[in-house]
Write a protein that holds these residues in place. Structure first.
Motif, PDB file in Angstrom:
ATOM      1  N   LEU A 215       0.832  -1.201   0.000  1.00 14.89           N
ATOM      2  CA  LEU A 215       0.000   0.000   0.000  1.00 14.89           C
ATOM      3  C   LEU A 215       0.868   1.253   0.000  1.00 14.89           C
ATOM      4  CD1 LEU A 215      -2.280  -2.034   0.589  1.00 14.89           C
ATOM      5  CD2 LEU A 215      -3.148  -0.450   2.316  1.00 14.89           C
ATOM      6  N   ALA A 216       1.918   1.248   0.827  1.00 15.07           N
ATOM      7  CA  ALA A 216       2.821   2.403   0.901  1.00 15.07           C
ATOM      8  C   ALA A 216       3.466   2.679  -0.451  1.00 15.07           C
ATOM      9  CB  ALA A 216       3.897   2.162   1.955  1.00 15.07           C
ATOM     10  N   ALA A 217       3.761   1.603  -1.187  1.00  7.51           N
ATOM     11  CA  ALA A 217       4.407   1.738  -2.496  1.00  7.51           C
ATOM     12  C   ALA A 217       3.406   1.977  -3.621  1.00  7.51           C
ATOM     13  CB  ALA A 217       5.227   0.482  -2.795  1.00  7.51           C
ATOM     14  N   GLY A 218       2.110   1.998  -3.288  1.00  8.61           N
ATOM     15  CA  GLY A 218       1.095   2.216  -4.306  1.00  8.61           C
ATOM     16  C   GLY A 218       0.922   1.055  -5.259  1.00  8.61           C
ATOM     17  N   LEU A 219       1.120  -0.171  -4.760  1.00  5.97           N
ATOM     18  CA  LEU A 219       0.996  -1.350  -5.614  1.00  5.97           C
ATOM     19  C   LEU A 219      -0.391  -1.985  -5.486  1.00  5.97           C
ATOM     20  CD1 LEU A 219       4.393  -3.223  -5.071  1.00  5.97           C
ATOM     21  CD2 LEU A 219       3.638  -1.997  -7.123  1.00  5.97           C
ATOM     22  N   PRO A 220      -1.033  -2.326  -6.591  1.00  5.52           N
ATOM     23  CA  PRO A 220      -2.221  -3.174  -6.524  1.00  5.52           C
ATOM     24  C   PRO A 220      -1.843  -4.534  -5.932  1.00  5.52           C
ATOM     25  CG  PRO A 220      -2.078  -2.104  -8.658  1.00  5.52           C
ATOM     26  CD  PRO A 220      -0.763  -1.859  -7.962  1.00  5.52           C
ATOM     27  N   VAL A 221      -2.777  -5.158  -5.224  1.00 10.63           N
ATOM     28  CA  VAL A 221      -2.500  -6.404  -4.515  1.00 10.63           C
ATOM     29  C   VAL A 221      -3.467  -7.503  -4.943  1.00 10.63           C
ATOM     30  CG1 VAL A 221      -2.518  -7.533  -2.238  1.00 10.63           C
ATOM     31  CG2 VAL A 221      -1.534  -5.231  -2.495  1.00 10.63           C
ATOM     32  N   GLY A 230      -8.486  -9.477   4.734  1.00  9.32           N
ATOM     33  CA  GLY A 230      -9.717  -8.859   4.252  1.00  9.32           C
ATOM     34  C   GLY A 230      -9.981  -7.493   4.852  1.00  9.32           C
ATOM     35  N   GLU A 231      -9.272  -7.143   5.917  1.00  9.95           N
ATOM     36  CA  GLU A 231      -9.409  -5.817   6.513  1.00  9.95           C
ATOM     37  C   GLU A 231      -8.446  -4.818   5.873  1.00  9.95           C
ATOM     38  OE1 GLU A 231      -9.395  -6.074  10.866  1.00  9.95           O
ATOM     39  OE2 GLU A 231     -10.037  -8.165  10.667  1.00  9.95           O
ATOM     40  N   ILE A 232      -7.430  -5.323   5.170  1.00  9.86           N
ATOM     41  CA  ILE A 232      -6.473  -4.455   4.470  1.00  9.86           C
ATOM     42  C   ILE A 232      -6.894  -4.282   3.017  1.00  9.86           C
ATOM     43  CG2 ILE A 232      -4.022  -4.065   3.967  1.00  9.86           C
ATOM     44  CD1 ILE A 232      -3.381  -6.334   5.962  1.00  9.86           C
ATOM     45  N   ILE A 233      -7.247  -5.416   2.396  1.00  7.42           N
ATOM     46  CA  ILE A 233      -7.622  -5.429   0.984  1.00  7.42           C
ATOM     47  C   ILE A 233      -9.113  -5.724   0.867  1.00  7.42           C
ATOM     48  CG2 ILE A 233      -7.197  -6.462  -1.273  1.00  7.42           C
ATOM     49  CD1 ILE A 233      -4.802  -4.927  -0.061  1.00  7.42           C
ATOM     50  N   ARG A 234      -9.814  -4.846   0.177  1.00  4.43           N
ATOM     51  CA  ARG A 234     -11.250  -5.045  -0.077  1.00  4.43           C
ATOM     52  C   ARG A 234     -11.410  -5.499  -1.519  1.00  4.43           C
ATOM     53  NH1 ARG A 234     -12.050   0.701   2.869  1.00  4.43           N
ATOM     54  NH2 ARG A 234     -11.772  -0.039   5.005  1.00  4.43           N
ATOM     55  N   ASP A 235     -11.940  -6.685  -1.676  1.00  3.78           N
ATOM     56  CA  ASP A 235     -11.996  -7.322  -2.985  1.00  3.78           C
ATOM     57  C   ASP A 235     -12.680  -6.444  -4.025  1.00  3.78           C
ATOM     58  OD1 ASP A 235     -11.632  -9.406  -4.830  1.00  3.78           O
ATOM     59  OD2 ASP A 235     -13.663 -10.145  -4.479  1.00  3.78           O
ATOM     60  N   GLY A 236     -11.973  -6.197  -5.131  1.00  3.38           N
ATOM     61  CA  GLY A 236     -12.520  -5.393  -6.210  1.00  3.38           C
ATOM     62  C   GLY A 236     -12.380  -3.910  -6.006  1.00  3.38           C
ATOM     63  N   GLU A 237     -11.991  -3.494  -4.786  1.00  7.63           N
ATOM     64  CA  GLU A 237     -11.852  -2.064  -4.500  1.00  7.63           C
ATOM     65  C   GLU A 237     -10.393  -1.629  -4.540  1.00  7.63           C
ATOM     66  OE1 GLU A 237     -12.557   0.981  -0.754  1.00  7.63           O
ATOM     67  OE2 GLU A 237     -13.928  -0.712  -1.003  1.00  7.63           O
ATOM     68  N   ASN A 238      -9.568  -2.216  -3.686  1.00  9.53           N
ATOM     69  CA  ASN A 238      -8.139  -1.862  -3.718  1.00  9.53           C
ATOM     70  C   ASN A 238      -7.262  -3.096  -3.911  1.00  9.53           C
ATOM     71  OD1 ASN A 238      -8.657  -2.773  -1.018  1.00  9.53           O
ATOM     72  ND2 ASN A 238      -6.757  -1.802  -0.349  1.00  9.53           N
ATOM     73  N   GLY A 239      -7.829  -4.100  -4.571  1.00 11.97           N
ATOM     74  CA  GLY A 239      -7.107  -5.330  -4.873  1.00 11.97           C
ATOM     75  C   GLY A 239      -8.088  -6.453  -5.132  1.00 11.97           C
ATOM     76  N   TYR A 240      -7.557  -7.663  -5.189  1.00 13.32           N
ATOM     77  CA  TYR A 240      -8.401  -8.836  -5.425  1.00 13.32           C
ATOM     78  C   TYR A 240      -8.087  -9.905  -4.389  1.00 13.32           C
ATOM     79  CZ  TYR A 240      -9.441  -6.591  -9.858  1.00 13.32           C
ATOM     80  OH  TYR A 240      -9.839  -5.693 -10.796  1.00 13.32           O
ATOM     81  N   LEU A 257      -5.283  -7.030 -14.144  1.00  8.28           N
ATOM     82  CA  LEU A 257      -4.443  -5.868 -13.864  1.00  8.28           C
ATOM     83  C   LEU A 257      -3.456  -5.586 -14.996  1.00  8.28           C
ATOM     84  CD1 LEU A 257      -3.865  -6.547 -10.072  1.00  8.28           C
ATOM     85  CD2 LEU A 257      -5.077  -4.596 -11.049  1.00  8.28           C
ATOM     86  N   ILE A 258      -3.080  -6.625 -15.743  1.00  7.49           N
ATOM     87  CA  ILE A 258      -2.218  -6.420 -16.914  1.00  7.49           C
ATOM     88  C   ILE A 258      -2.997  -5.718 -18.030  1.00  7.49           C
ATOM     89  CG2 ILE A 258      -0.941  -7.555 -18.772  1.00  7.49           C
ATOM     90  CD1 ILE A 258      -0.298  -9.806 -16.819  1.00  7.49           C
ATOM     91  N   SER A 259      -4.226  -6.127 -18.241  1.00  9.62           N
ATOM     92  CA  SER A 259      -4.979  -5.694 -19.418  1.00  9.62           C
ATOM     93  C   SER A 259      -5.729  -4.381 -19.235  1.00  9.62           C
ATOM     94  CB  SER A 259      -5.974  -6.791 -19.829  1.00  9.62           C
ATOM     95  OG  SER A 259      -6.921  -7.012 -18.777  1.00  9.62           O
ATOM     96  N   ASP A 260      -6.110  -4.048 -17.994  1.00  6.99           N
ATOM     97  CA  ASP A 260      -6.962  -2.871 -17.773  1.00  6.99           C
ATOM     98  C   ASP A 260      -6.183  -1.787 -17.027  1.00  6.99           C
ATOM     99  OD1 ASP A 260      -8.953  -1.011 -17.094  1.00  6.99           O
ATOM    100  OD2 ASP A 260     -10.492  -2.573 -17.025  1.00  6.99           O
ATOM    101  N   GLU A 261      -5.650  -0.823 -17.760  1.00 13.43           N
ATOM    102  CA  GLU A 261      -4.850   0.234 -17.150  1.00 13.43           C
ATOM    103  C   GLU A 261      -5.680   1.137 -16.247  1.00 13.43           C
ATOM    104  OE1 GLU A 261      -2.424   2.568 -19.659  1.00 13.43           O
ATOM    105  OE2 GLU A 261      -1.120   0.897 -20.269  1.00 13.43           O
ATOM    106  N   ASN A 262      -6.946   1.328 -16.587  1.00 14.76           N
ATOM    107  CA  ASN A 262      -7.802   2.183 -15.757  1.00 14.76           C
ATOM    108  C   ASN A 262      -8.011   1.583 -14.376  1.00 14.76           C
ATOM    109  OD1 ASN A 262      -8.179   4.181 -17.725  1.00 14.76           O
ATOM    110  ND2 ASN A 262      -9.877   3.048 -18.657  1.00 14.76           N
ATOM    111  N   VAL A 263      -8.255   0.269 -14.323  1.00 17.37           N
ATOM    112  CA  VAL A 263      -8.408  -0.421 -13.037  1.00 17.37           C
ATOM    113  C   VAL A 263      -7.089  -0.380 -12.278  1.00 17.37           C
ATOM    114  CG1 VAL A 263      -8.772  -2.680 -11.945  1.00 17.37           C
ATOM    115  CG2 VAL A 263     -10.273  -1.925 -13.801  1.00 17.37           C
ATOM    116  N   TYR A 264      -5.999  -0.628 -12.988  1.00 18.65           N
ATOM    117  CA  TYR A 264      -4.670  -0.602 -12.360  1.00 18.65           C
ATOM    118  C   TYR A 264      -4.409   0.764 -11.729  1.00 18.65           C
ATOM    119  CZ  TYR A 264       0.359  -1.027 -11.734  1.00 18.65           C
ATOM    120  OH  TYR A 264       1.624  -1.052 -11.180  1.00 18.65           O
ATOM    121  N   ARG A 265      -4.672   1.819 -12.472  1.00 22.12           N
ATOM    122  CA  ARG A 265      -4.421   3.179 -11.991  1.00 22.12           C
ATOM    123  C   ARG A 265      -5.278   3.487 -10.762  1.00 22.12           C
ATOM    124  NH1 ARG A 265      -2.488   7.916 -14.108  1.00 22.12           N
ATOM    125  NH2 ARG A 265      -2.033   6.871 -16.079  1.00 22.12           N
TER     126      ARG A 265
END
Length: 297
Positions: A215-221, A230-240, A257-265
């Motif tokens: 999260l600190a590095a701004g990485l999708p998870v 499940g308290e850190i990552i919410r499925d479909g919101e800030n990761g999977y 995450l590879i194919s959808d840049e908008n979701v990644y961003r």
């Protein structure tokens, strides 16, 4: 000292008993993912001893809501405080200096999509599931960009090391999977900086620091839903989030995450904001100072 395992509980209980005998405030910080299963599998005498410690503590700290509920299931009725993990100050400061947009630009323009895992390399951490994903990724020829998987951490033991090396050799995966070993300090920060996403396909966890680092590095998870994840990552919101062992789901989430840049961003920027608002060292330090003040004074 955080109690990270069943052995740790019994080991540090000696110091706990001495502190209580001398009327020194004692805080129990439960930090591991195996404590509840250890309690359930123990005999009545050990269970009674564990419950007695928890009830006599001046304060009991857990990493997430799920562990609070499990202590309550054990009959612990006293207030239980939740204080999550954070990252080292140096790690936080390193990424505070990096603009989220600059990090996004570097990652999206990278010629390779880098999947990062940091932690022990073992079956229970899902290492072999990730290797299976690597095998399937290698067979795909319609990816938007090449994919590499970076594993950073110690092998559980020599048997696991040999099994992983044999898998890489037999399936010709050395061109897609890189094993870095233990990486610390500046090397670890650069590893997170150069990664595209972080993955944790583990079968057992408590509140992994590596996800807070992501999260600190701004990485999708992409992670399994175990422990307090499940308290850190919410499925479909800030990761999977996936079930442990769901290799198809792990592959599908990575491909999304590879194919959808908008979701990644969107996920990348949201994770950076979540870290600053909920898990920064200053916020977690403040929680600990409040706790110590309440116990001592």
């Amino acid at each position: 000292q955080p109690i990270t395992s069943d052995i740790g509980l019994l080991k540090y209980s000696v110091f706990f008993q001495i502190a209580k005998f001398m009327r020194i405030p004692a805080i129990l910080h439960l930090h591991g993912g195996r404590l509840y299963s250890f309690y359930k599998e123990s005999n009545k005498l050990v269970r009674a001893y564990v419950r007695n410690m928890l009830r006599r503590a001046d304060s009991v700290i857990v990493m997430g809501e799920i562990w609070k509920k499990r202590l309550q299931e054990m009959g612990i009725k006293k207030p239980i405080k939740i204080i999550p993990n954070t990252v080292e100050f140096e790690f936080a400061h390193y990424f505070e200096k990096k603009s989220p947009e600059d990090l996004l630009s570097i990652r999206l323009n990278d010629n390779t999509f880098k999947v990062l895992y940091v932690g022990r390399l073992s079956e229970e951490k899902g290492t072999f599931d990730l290797l299976e994903v690597a095998l399937r990724l290698k067979a795909l020829d319609n990816l938007r960009k090449p994919v590499s998987i970076v594993l950073a951490g110690p092998f559980k033991d020599s048997k696991t090391e040999k099994a992983i090396e044999n898998f890489l050799t037999n399936e010709s995966l050395s061109d897609i999977v890189t094993i870095k070993g233990v990486v610390t300090g500046d090397g670890k920060m650069r590893l997170y900086e150069s990664a595209s996403i972080f993955t944790l396909p583990s079968y057992i966890e408590n509140f992994p620091i590596t996800l807070v680092e992501s999260l600190a590095a701004g990485l999708p998870v992409v992670s399994t839903r175990v422990g307090a994840i499940g308290e850190i990552i919410r499925d479909g919101e800030n990761g999977y989030l996936l079930r442990p062992g769901d290799i198809d789901g792990l592959l599908k989430a990575i491909l999304r995450l590879i194919s959808d840049e908008n979701v990644y961003r969107r996920i990348s920027l949201l994770n950076k904001m979540r870290f600053l608002s909920e898990y920064s060292p200053s916020r977690i330090l403040s929680k600990w100072l409040d706790l110590y003040s309440s116990v001592i004074y």
